[in-house]
Motif scaffolding. Structure first.
Motif, PDB file in Angstrom:
ATOM      1  N   GLN A 162       0.903  -1.277   0.001  1.00 56.92           N
ATOM      2  CA  GLN A 162      -0.121   0.121   0.081  1.00 56.92           C
ATOM      3  C   GLN A 162       0.978   1.158   0.065  1.00 56.92           C
ATOM      4  O   GLN A 162       0.635   2.114  -0.693  1.00 56.92           O
ATOM      5  CB  GLN A 162      -0.910   0.036   1.139  1.00 56.92           C
ATOM      6  N   ILE A 163       1.990   1.437   0.712  1.00 57.20           N
ATOM      7  CA  ILE A 163       2.907   2.167   0.792  1.00 57.20           C
ATOM      8  C   ILE A 163       3.551   2.490  -0.600  1.00 57.20           C
ATOM      9  O   ILE A 163       3.592   3.813  -0.990  1.00 57.20           O
ATOM     10  CB  ILE A 163       3.990   2.217   1.825  1.00 57.20           C
ATOM     11  N   MET A 164       3.815   1.481  -1.340  1.00 58.03           N
ATOM     12  CA  MET A 164       4.231   1.707  -2.624  1.00 58.03           C
ATOM     13  C   MET A 164       3.439   1.965  -3.652  1.00 58.03           C
ATOM     14  O   MET A 164       3.935   2.939  -4.594  1.00 58.03           O
ATOM     15  CB  MET A 164       4.933   0.289  -2.870  1.00 58.03           C
ATOM     16  N   VAL A 165       2.131   1.947  -3.482  1.00 57.97           N
ATOM     17  CA  VAL A 165       1.093   2.401  -4.527  1.00 57.97           C
ATOM     18  C   VAL A 165       1.317   3.665  -4.277  1.00 57.97           C
ATOM     19  O   VAL A 165       0.971   4.358  -5.270  1.00 57.97           O
ATOM     20  CB  VAL A 165      -0.213   1.682  -4.110  1.00 57.97           C
ATOM     21  N   ILE A 166       1.295   4.272  -3.162  1.00 58.96           N
ATOM     22  CA  ILE A 166       1.359   5.613  -2.847  1.00 58.96           C
ATOM     23  C   ILE A 166       2.669   6.404  -3.619  1.00 58.96           C
ATOM     24  O   ILE A 166       2.401   7.284  -4.303  1.00 58.96           O
ATOM     25  CB  ILE A 166       1.468   6.041  -1.247  1.00 58.96           C
ATOM     26  N   PHE A 167       3.847   5.560  -3.538  1.00 61.08           N
ATOM     27  CA  PHE A 167       4.973   6.095  -4.127  1.00 61.08           C
ATOM     28  C   PHE A 167       4.822   6.074  -5.635  1.00 61.08           C
ATOM     29  O   PHE A 167       4.942   7.149  -6.354  1.00 61.08           O
ATOM     30  CB  PHE A 167       5.994   5.044  -3.798  1.00 61.08           C
ATOM     31  N   PHE A 168       3.907   5.074  -6.270  1.00 53.41           N
ATOM     32  CA  PHE A 168       3.693   5.166  -7.682  1.00 53.41           C
ATOM     33  C   PHE A 168       2.765   6.146  -8.028  1.00 53.41           C
ATOM     34  O   PHE A 168       2.945   6.819  -9.021  1.00 53.41           O
ATOM     35  CB  PHE A 168       3.087   3.640  -7.900  1.00 53.41           C
ATOM     36  N   LYS A 169       1.866   6.587  -7.090  1.00 54.96           N
ATOM     37  CA  LYS A 169       1.038   7.602  -7.566  1.00 54.96           C
ATOM     38  C   LYS A 169       1.675   8.736  -7.648  1.00 54.96           C
ATOM     39  O   LYS A 169       1.483   9.886  -8.450  1.00 54.96           O
ATOM     40  CB  LYS A 169      -0.045   7.780  -6.513  1.00 54.96           C
TER      41      LYS A 169
END
Length: 222
Positions: free
Chosen positions: A41-48
């Protein structure tokens, strides 16, 4: 956080992103307080965040400017001067980019970090010259930047000098005229509010709870 991060990713795009980086995240996870699902979930924020760059420098990089925006709008860390110190403390370099690993470890520190981690991090933020100790002049510079925002110029000089004298008496446990890491560590362990006595370098708890409620609602209470 910036409204540009509010929209959901295309499902296939998110699947590709997870599959492409899953193996790397296994290694990154070892250096955080997250389980694998939380780290995803943290990495999805990074991707956004990364998608805000028209031409990302690399698949595992975001710009410092965008990362600072997350700290400012997402975690309420608004002191511009301390943000410069924060960036140095997090990645120990001068690159204009933040890696995926640095982002994950920073979020781990801010959302789940224990007192020992926070002490090391705060001391690194304050150690402007990387000497391993805080001189009177260093403390004066840090406090002047902080106090000057809320006081008239003619009040600042005396207030800062008095505060530095108090801090040295309180923290210089070995009486050598400087505050080394051991001095700082012992003082903060005994009196935790001293952790950010030289500048706010961590998000406040309400900001952390708000971030979690917005971006990680399935995690429950910390």
């Amino acid at each position: 956080m910036s409204a540009s991060l509010d929209s959901a990713l295309d499902p296939m795009e998110e699947i590709r992103f997870r599959k492409k980086n899953g193996q790397m995240w296994i290694e990154i996870q070892k250096e955080t307080h997250f389980n694998f699902d939380e780290l995803e979930q943290i990495m999805v924020i990074f991707f956004k965040i990364q998608k805000r760059d028209e031409k990302p420098a690399a698949f595992d990089l975001i710009s410092r400017a965008h990362f600072r925006d997350v700290l400012h709008t997402g975690l309420g860390m608004t002191d511009a001067y301390m943000m410069e110190r924060v960036m140095v403390a997090l990645d120990r370099g001068t690159s204009p980019y933040v890696t995926m690993a640095t982002f994950a470890k920073a979020m781990s520190l801010y959302l789940r970090g224990d007192l020992e981690e926070r002490i090391t991090y705060a001391f690194t933020c304050y150690d402007l010259l990387g000497e391993g100790y805080l001189r009177r002049e260093t403390m004066y510079q840090l406090m002047k930047k902080s106090i000057s925002k809320a006081s008239r110029d003619d009040d600042v000089e005396e207030a800062v000098k008095e505060f530095v004298d108090i801090m040295l008496k309180r923290m210089d446990l070995d009486l050598d005229g400087v505050i080394n890491f051991n001095d700082f560590h012992k003082a903060v362990v005994n009196t935790p509010p001293l952790l950010e006595s030289l500048g706010y370098c961590l998000p406040e708890r309400p900001a952390v709870y708000s971030f979690l409620a917005t971006w990680c609602p399935t995690w429950g209470k910390m």
